[in-house]
Design an enzyme around this catalytic site. Structure first.
Site, mmCIF file in Angstrom:
data_model
loop_
_atom_site.group_PDB
_atom_site.id
_atom_site.type_symbol
_atom_site.label_atom_id
_atom_site.label_comp_id
_atom_site.label_asym_id
_atom_site.label_seq_id
_atom_site.Cartn_x
_atom_site.Cartn_y
_atom_site.Cartn_z
ATOM 1 N N GLY A 125 0.801 -1.229 0.000
ATOM 2 C CA GLY A 125 0.000 0.000 0.000
ATOM 3 C C GLY A 125 0.827 1.270 0.000
ATOM 4 O O GLY A 125 0.348 2.331 0.390
ATOM 5 N N GLY A 127 2.614 2.382 -2.797
ATOM 6 C CA GLY A 127 2.862 2.883 -4.151
ATOM 7 C C GLY A 127 4.175 2.387 -4.724
ATOM 8 O O GLY A 127 4.672 2.912 -5.722
ATOM 9 N N SER A 129 4.572 -0.871 -5.489
ATOM 10 C CA SER A 129 4.262 -2.026 -6.311
ATOM 11 C C SER A 129 4.560 -3.384 -5.655
ATOM 12 O O SER A 129 5.176 -4.265 -6.255
ATOM 13 C CB SER A 129 5.038 -1.870 -7.620
ATOM 14 O OG SER A 129 4.583 -2.767 -8.531
ATOM 15 N N SER A 131 2.295 -5.559 -5.079
ATOM 16 C CA SER A 131 1.493 -6.615 -5.730
ATOM 17 C C SER A 131 2.186 -7.177 -6.962
ATOM 18 O O SER A 131 2.222 -8.397 -7.153
ATOM 19 C CB SER A 131 0.084 -6.161 -6.093
ATOM 20 O OG SER A 131 -0.127 -4.822 -5.880
ATOM 21 N N ASP A 173 4.067 -1.839 -13.645
ATOM 22 C CA ASP A 173 4.657 -2.438 -12.450
ATOM 23 C C ASP A 173 5.241 -3.811 -12.751
ATOM 24 O O ASP A 173 6.358 -4.148 -12.332
ATOM 25 C CB ASP A 173 3.605 -2.540 -11.338
ATOM 26 C CG ASP A 173 2.981 -1.191 -11.021
ATOM 27 O OD1 ASP A 173 3.508 -0.173 -11.510
ATOM 28 O OD2 ASP A 173 1.971 -1.156 -10.301
HETATM 29 C C1 GLA Z 1 -0.571 1.464 -10.346
HETATM 30 C C2 GLA Z 1 -0.816 0.569 -11.556
HETATM 31 C C3 GLA Z 1 0.113 0.920 -12.705
HETATM 32 C C4 GLA Z 1 0.086 2.415 -13.013
HETATM 33 C C5 GLA Z 1 0.273 3.218 -11.730
HETATM 34 C C6 GLA Z 1 0.108 4.704 -11.946
HETATM 35 O O1 GLA Z 1 0.687 1.206 -9.798
HETATM 36 O O2 GLA Z 1 -0.639 -0.793 -11.221
HETATM 37 O O3 GLA Z 1 -0.234 0.169 -13.843
HETATM 38 O O4 GLA Z 1 -1.078 2.771 -13.691
HETATM 39 O O5 GLA Z 1 -0.649 2.834 -10.721
HETATM 40 O O6 GLA Z 1 1.103 5.193 -12.760
#
Ligand code: GLA
Length: 386
Positions: A125, A127, A129, A131, A173
């Protein structure tokens, strides 16, 4: 989190009561430097893969299941191999694992019964990535050395997330988790799915600051933004039927015709079209080591997310506004999907300590929370850990 990959073998055996020696795989988190939400509009993005990664230890088992334990959530989940094809999401962390297994099967790669032990250093959570790191680490672990084209691996992770988990994400991501490269940022063309590596100037540090605000609004607002971009494309297509995505719209054309796009989609489009251009400009500025231009682009991108795309929040704006007043900070912006998570800051190496101290004190005064800081050094993409 201090994590010693070698220790995972012991944890695996202890948890599963298994005598197997598992194989170990990793996939990194990422920090995006610029180009936010541009990926599903087929524009450019500019992430770096991080040393912080998700690790998956895997060994065969005789129980007929895909059994997975997450050390971070202290939870186990399992799914009978025979049920992988018909499985549906259950709104749990394990959806990322089972979604990947289902997509691998669909792609013609059968899954045999196994145990998976998962440990992640990527804060959830935030930002960064977590996941995609879990999806791609799971995918490489389940593939176990079977050949699979890298770009297809990124697409498979994205499908697991959009189709199984139900988050209509772009490709950035998973792509960064697969193609990350030590020492360089990735300029990804989300339409051609090609990329170039861009070395970053050595006299700057990239520091992520975690607001500790979790993006709960995330999925619904993300879905809304995807729809608003599609509305903008529909309006622009009336003027030029060749336009299929916002990637096809040049900034000067958009500026001339923007009044024919309804207000909210117009602002969303302005962010996407300008941020796509900023990726190109940032990569060029990085190549000529122009740190003040890089910083300017960071701040312009943040303002565009704040006012046009409306995906920031008070805590993040505070972190950006405070950071850019600190001597030695070239620029700051939110990174990732939005509504919390991290900012990413370009800081002169000698100013890093002062930056952290000053930002932590100010955030503490205002929000009674101490942001976590991560030094972001570009790292390699997913693979086996030897
Ligand atoms: C999330 C999504 C990505 C991208 C970002 C914003 O991380 O998984 O694909 O869209 O938001 O840039």
């Amino acid at each position: 989190m201090a994590f010693v990959p070698g220790e995972i073998v012991g944890h695996f055996r202890e948890h599963f009561g298994s005598a197997e020696t598992p194989l170990l795989y990793r996939a990194p988190g990422r920090v995006n430097l610029i180009g936010e939400h541009t990926d599903y509009n087929l524009g450019y993005v500019f992430p770096i893969a991080l040393e912080m990664a998700c690790y998956v230890a895997i060994a065969p088992a005789a129980h007929g299941k895909l059994r997975v334990y997450s050390r971070d959530f202290k939870k186990e989940a399992s799914l009978a191999i025979a049920d992988i094809a018909s499985a549906e999401a259950s709104k749990q962390w394990s959806d990322y694992v089972f979604g990947v297994a289902q997509e691998l099967q669909k792609a013609g790669f059968p899954i045999a019964a196994c145990d998976l032990y998962v440990v992640s250093e990527v804060p959830a959570g935030s930002g960064l990535s977590s996941s995609a790191a879990l999806e791609i680490a799971t995918a490489v672990a389940l593939l176990g050395g079977r050949d699979f084209p890298k770009v297809e691996l990124a697409k498979l992770g994205q499908r697991a997330e959009s189709q199984f988990v139900g988050m209509p994400c772009g490709i950035m991501d998973q792509y960064a988790a697969v193609f990350g490269h030590a020492g360089a940022a990735l300029k990804i063309d989300c339409r051609s799915l090609g990329h170039e590596y861009v070395e970053l100037p050595s006299n700057v540090r990239i520091i992520a600051a975690n607001s500790l605000v979790k993006h709960e609004l995330g999925t619904s607002a993300y879905r809304e933004r995807v729809a608003e971009c599609q509305q903008a494309v529909a309006a622009l297509r009336e003027l030029d039927p060749k336009i299929e995505s916002l990637r096809d719209v040049a900034l000067d054309f958009f500026e001339r015709v923007q009044d024919s796009v309804p207000l909210v989609p117009r602002r969303r489009a302005r962010h996407i079209i300008s941020d796509t251009q900023r990726v190109v400009d940032l990569a060029a500025a990085a190549r000529r080591h122009d740190l003040s231009e890089m910083g300017r682009l960071f701040v312009a991108s943040h303002r565009s997310m704040q006012y046009d795309y409306e995906i920031s929040c008070a805590e993040i704006d505070f972190l950006v506004d405070t950071a850019i007043q600190i001597p030695g900070v070239y620029g700051a912006r939110m990174t990732g999907g939005g509504f919390g998570g991290c900012t990413v800051n370009l800081v002169a190496p000698e100013a890093v300590d002062g930056f952290r101290e000053h930002l932590a004190a100010a955030y503490n005064d205002r929000y009674q929370k101490t942001p976590a800081f991560y030094d972001c050094l570009p790292a390699e993409g997913a693979g086996a850990v030897v």
